[in-house]
Write a protein that holds these residues in place. Structure first.
Motif, PDB file in Angstrom:
ATOM      1  N   VAL A   1       0.518   7.928 -24.720  1.00 19.77           N
ATOM      2  CA  VAL A   1       0.962   9.447 -23.254  1.00 19.77           C
ATOM      3  C   VAL A   1       0.930  11.073 -24.292  1.00 19.77           C
ATOM      4  CG1 VAL A   1       3.176  10.096 -21.638  1.00 19.77           C
ATOM      5  CG2 VAL A   1       2.247   7.730 -22.436  1.00 19.77           C
TER       6      VAL A   1
ATOM      7  N   GLN B   1       3.738   6.562 -16.796  1.00 13.08           N
ATOM      8  CA  GLN B   1       4.127   7.837 -17.855  1.00 13.08           C
ATOM      9  C   GLN B   1       3.510   8.714 -17.878  1.00 13.08           C
ATOM     10  OE1 GLN B   1       7.359   7.472 -18.440  1.00 13.08           O
ATOM     11  NE2 GLN B   1       7.079   6.562 -16.837  1.00 13.08           N
ATOM     12  N   PRO B   2       2.140   9.207 -17.583  1.00  7.55           N
ATOM     13  CA  PRO B   2       0.565  10.070 -17.981  1.00  7.55           C
ATOM     14  C   PRO B   2       1.003  10.991 -16.365  1.00  7.55           C
ATOM     15  CG  PRO B   2      -0.128   7.236 -18.572  1.00  7.55           C
ATOM     16  CD  PRO B   2       1.214   7.905 -18.082  1.00  7.55           C
TER      17      PRO B   2
END
Length: 439
Positions: free
Chosen positions: A248, A309-310
């Motif tokens: 990430v 999450q990205p």
């Protein structure tokens, strides 16, 4: 305060030695895992060896001072030893073999030879203080939780200070000299404190909150097995999540510091927050098993949130102008989401396992030493298993699912070993409800 500062300097040394050994062995996953295994092996050996002997020491706090003082003096020699190690490694690479099957065990042996003395001294500090600190108003579990938590908080402070400030400003040599000065000061202060403290007297077994004696302690072997299991799961999950999260936000020194500081902060907070509960519970194994079940369930649930999450990282950076501080804060928040709950529980499980292993005996330092050693050996196996086997053959998702399933299965199995009806029912229904809620 002294134990906080000893943890502060210990993590500075760990980060410095990882950096320097990375320049010698390389910064591959296998090289890093090998160095960490050697570092933790020294800690476990020191806790076990000194834990057996500190019960007969007249002034454990003075022993603590010598351990910290000796660590600082040895750290002055480490740069010279690393130069000799570099020459030895190059000669072995050229003259013996360049195969990983030969180099990995050789690196472990070389790193262990260099680090066994200071890490063993560091490992002996916890049993020494557990024996030396008077416990007039708190029980064995509470005092152990306080010491363990403060030492780990010091480790977090040392990691953040060295990774983000000291090394960039002073370099490796200046940071090492600062840590040595810190150790010498702590050692001298411990000598002065030891002169004012009376000889330690072991308190009798603490009673539960309702006045009845603590009960339902499992056999000592089961307790040691449980703490080794918790160490295995903690480090295996740490390695796998670290590998996952760098996908990430990238693999940098700051990423490593952010993730490791969150991991250590969770351990410290878990030990401190639940400290009073350890001496009051009448069923420590039940709490231990519930922690395992919660860790397994949370790991499975958090896996379903990874793909988001990205996008979270991108939105956070857009909101704060793509600054360096925005990236660092995003790394901390993402790491907290995935690691805080499991590490809180792991931090609670270590002193809880020591309380179980102590049972109804009056011994303190020896028990802490054995529990610490077993926990560390489990951590070594977890780190090596995740880095060398799980990630290679199962990948990230498969590794996380296996470790989560192992946590659930072991929690249920330990309940079954206790052979109590309400635990047996919980051993069947709790994992079933967790899996049903997830899928």
């Amino acid at each position: 305060l002294l134990f906080f500062l000893s943890g502060f300097s210990a993590l500075i040394y760990e980060l410095l030695w990882l950096r320097q050994l990375g320049l010698i062995f390389g910064n591959s996953v296998y090289a890093t895992a090998t160095v960490l295994a050697a570092y933790m092996a020294g800690l476990g050996f020191g806790a076990w060896w000194f834990g057996r002997r500190v019960e007969t020491v007249r002034s454990p706090v003075r022993l603590f001072g010598w351990l910290v003082f000796g660590t600082g003096l040895y750290a002055l020699l480490v740069p010279l030893l690393f130069r000799l190690l570099s020459i030895t490694h190059v000669l072995a690479y050229r003259g013996i073999s360049d195969s990983a099957l030969v180099l990995i065990p050789l690196r472990f042996v070389l790193a262990t030879v260099i680090m066994i003395v200071p890490t063993a001294l560091m490992g002996g500090t916890l049993p020494a203080l557990v024996r030396g600190v008077p416990r007039t108003q708190m029980g064995f579990g509470s005092s152990l939780s306080l010491l363990y938590g403060l030492n780990t908080l010091g480790a977090v402070a040392g990691l953040l200070a060295s990774g983000f400030f000291f090394i960039p400003a002073w370099g490796l040599r200046g940071t090492n000299l600062f840590a040595v000065a810190c150790n010498v000061a702590v050692g001298l202060a411990a000598f002065g404190l030891a002169a004012k403290l009376p000889p330690p007297e072991e308190t009798p077994l603490e009673a539960a909150e309702d006045g009845s004696p603590a009960a339902a302690f499992p056999p000592a072997r089961v307790s040691l097995l449980a703490t080794a299991l918790s160490g295995f799961l903690a480090l295996a999950l740490e390695v796998v999540w670290f590998r996952t999260l760098v996908l990430v936000f990238g693999s940098t020194t700051y990423s490593f510091c952010a993730m490791l500081s969150v991991f250590l902060l969770g351990l410290a907070a878990g030990s401190l927050v639940f400290s009073r509960l350890i001496d009051r519970t009448r069923r420590p194994m039940l709490l231990f098993c519930l922690c395992l079940l919660c860790i397994g369930g949370y790991t499975l649930w958090s896996m379903t949130r990874f793909d988001a999450q990205p996008l979270f990282l991108l939105k956070h950076l857009m909101r704060h102008g793509f600054s360096w501080s925005a990236m660092i804060s995003a790394k901390f928040m993402i790491t907290l989401f995935f690691l805080l709950v499991p590490t809180l529980l792991f931090g609670f499980m270590f002193p809880l396992a020591a309380r179980m292993a102590r049972g109804e005996r009056h011994e303190s330092a020896g028990v802490v030493g054995r529990v610490y050693a077993c926990n560390t050996m489990g951590s070594i196996l977890g780190s090596l298993a995740a880095g060398f086997v799980l990630l290679r053959f199962l990948g990230i998702a498969g590794s996380l699912m296996l470790l989560a399933g192992l946590s659930l299965a072991c929690g249920a199995a330990l309940m079954f070993l206790m052979r109590e009806r309400h635990l047996l029912r919980a051993a069947v229904w709790i994992p079933a409800l967790v899996l049903a809620g997830l899928f």
